[in-house]
Design an enzyme around this catalytic site. Sequence first.
Site, PDB file in Angstrom:
ATOM      1  N   GLU A   1      -6.190   3.570  -1.098  1.00 50.07           N
ATOM      2  CA  GLU A   1      -5.770   2.853  -0.350  1.00 50.07           C
ATOM      3  C   GLU A   1      -4.776   1.524  -0.545  1.00 50.07           C
ATOM      4  O   GLU A   1      -3.568   0.870  -0.226  1.00 50.07           O
ATOM      5  CB  GLU A   1      -6.389   2.961   1.248  1.00 50.07           C
ATOM      6  CG  GLU A   1      -5.579   1.729   2.681  1.00 50.07           C
ATOM      7  CD  GLU A   1      -4.200   2.421   3.552  1.00 50.07           C
ATOM      8  OE1 GLU A   1      -4.685   3.402   3.394  1.00 50.07           O
ATOM      9  OE2 GLU A   1      -3.049   2.592   2.393  1.00 50.07           O
TER      10      GLU A   1
ATOM     11  N   LYS B   1       4.528   2.828  -7.098  1.00 51.96           N
ATOM     12  CA  LYS B   1       4.128   3.105  -5.081  1.00 51.96           C
ATOM     13  C   LYS B   1       4.782   4.147  -4.813  1.00 51.96           C
ATOM     14  O   LYS B   1       4.274   4.990  -3.820  1.00 51.96           O
ATOM     15  CB  LYS B   1       3.654   2.105  -4.548  1.00 51.96           C
ATOM     16  CG  LYS B   1       3.337   0.656  -5.209  1.00 51.96           C
ATOM     17  CD  LYS B   1       3.123  -0.667  -4.747  1.00 51.96           C
ATOM     18  CE  LYS B   1       2.188  -1.931  -4.711  1.00 51.96           C
ATOM     19  NZ  LYS B   1       2.925  -3.366  -4.520  1.00 51.96           N
TER      20      LYS B   1
ATOM     21  N   GLY C   1      -2.513 -10.016  -2.505  1.00 53.07           N
ATOM     22  CA  GLY C   1      -3.510 -10.951  -2.403  1.00 53.07           C
ATOM     23  C   GLY C   1      -4.518 -10.071  -2.153  1.00 53.07           C
ATOM     24  O   GLY C   1      -5.001  -9.512  -1.823  1.00 53.07           O
TER      25      GLY C   1
END
Length: 356
Positions: free
Chosen positions: A128, A204, A303
């Site tokens: 994920e 992605k 992040g």
Amino acid sequence: VRSDPFSSRRCRVALLGFGTVGSAVARRLTAADTPFQLTQILDRGAAQKQRAAPFAGVSWTSQIEDILLSDADVVVEAIGGIDPATDWIRSALVAGKSVVTANKQVIARQGAPLLALAARQGRQLRFEAAVGGAMPIVRAIGEGLAGDRIVAIDAILNGTTNAVLSQIEATGCSLDAAVRSAQARGYAEADSAADLGGDDARAKLAILCALAFGLRVDASRIPAVSCAAIAAADFARARPRDATIRQLAHADYDRRSLTLTAWVAPVDVSAASLFGRTVGPQNAALITGEYSGEIGIFGAGAGGAATAVAIIGDIAAIARDRAAIVPAPALTSNFILKTSDVVFQTWPPVAVEVAC
Ligand SMILES: NC(=O)c1ccc[n+]([C@@H]2O[C@H](COP(=O)([O-])OP(=O)(O)OC[C@H]3O[C@@H](n4cnc5c(N)ncnc54)[C@H](OP(=O)(O)O)[C@@H]3O)[C@@H](O)[C@H]2O)c1
């Protein structure tokens, strides 16, 4: 976060890589309320990093054999890159571990064979965190929307580029200044070429094309236009049209003609749209299904802390059902990747209007 309430033993986790993502995962896995047990950390700077961040009951190593021979149930791969990450994920599966990875390059290139290996081993490979940071787009496409037939995906998939573009938009600064600002805030790596150039978003997008359309897409063949030449003047030109500029990844698949249209490029979007309102290191996606229409998803795309959310969600899914076997996707290469009328080369000759 809940672990398996019927299991007497806490799920044991070994972590590969103690950088931005790995250290955030380690902090969560050693918090007082964690249902998991962090047993080992591998990093090439293990000795030095252990001194800076000692965790009770956690052993440190720089040797992968120590992880493979350990009794960890789950190996989290957060070293990044292709080598040795691919080999270490494969070895961990062969050693009977389930694997959670944040590595889009490995999944884009080797996801299908690694998932097949995991299924053969009776273990799981979850990823994920590889797409969208904390935004759960892999599960949304793979599970939540499994009852639909997805026809198109439009998405902001690179938090670094989005932070840079929205900073130029807000302040009128130069691209270099916006990159430096993103680096200072921890949103951008020292070399932002893969982000601005589109390579990160292409990897992605290739993963999402596999999940949504069942296609084996070579990410390097997806047409991409770099954002590296965008300047404040481009935003000034877009503003009178109530538009702004975002790096979008687009894919749509026509199942009748077996034609995939896919690209990554800076495009004009309405300032009031979901994409126009996506600022800083956030990601957003609009998934169009044949039956459900548009489904939107939005959130922190980069992040350490945000990415750790996705990783811990994957560990929790494994811990909930350790015997679950996730079947490998059946991907086909029998499709046409339409590139002829998508000739993006330099900004700004092409401005695609995305209505949303
Ligand atoms: N940062 C994000 O916001 C984010 C978001 C989503 C996904 N991801 C993915 O998460 C992964 C990790 O990213 P990151 O930002 O955490 O990277 P990072 O800060 O560079 O951390 C990687 C860590 O692994 C260590 N390492 C690298 N190669 C190694 C090797 N061969 N042997 C042992 N240790 C090794 C590095 O050591 P050194 O310090 O010595 O290099 C570093 O401590 C990547 O796949 C990335 O694409 C990151």
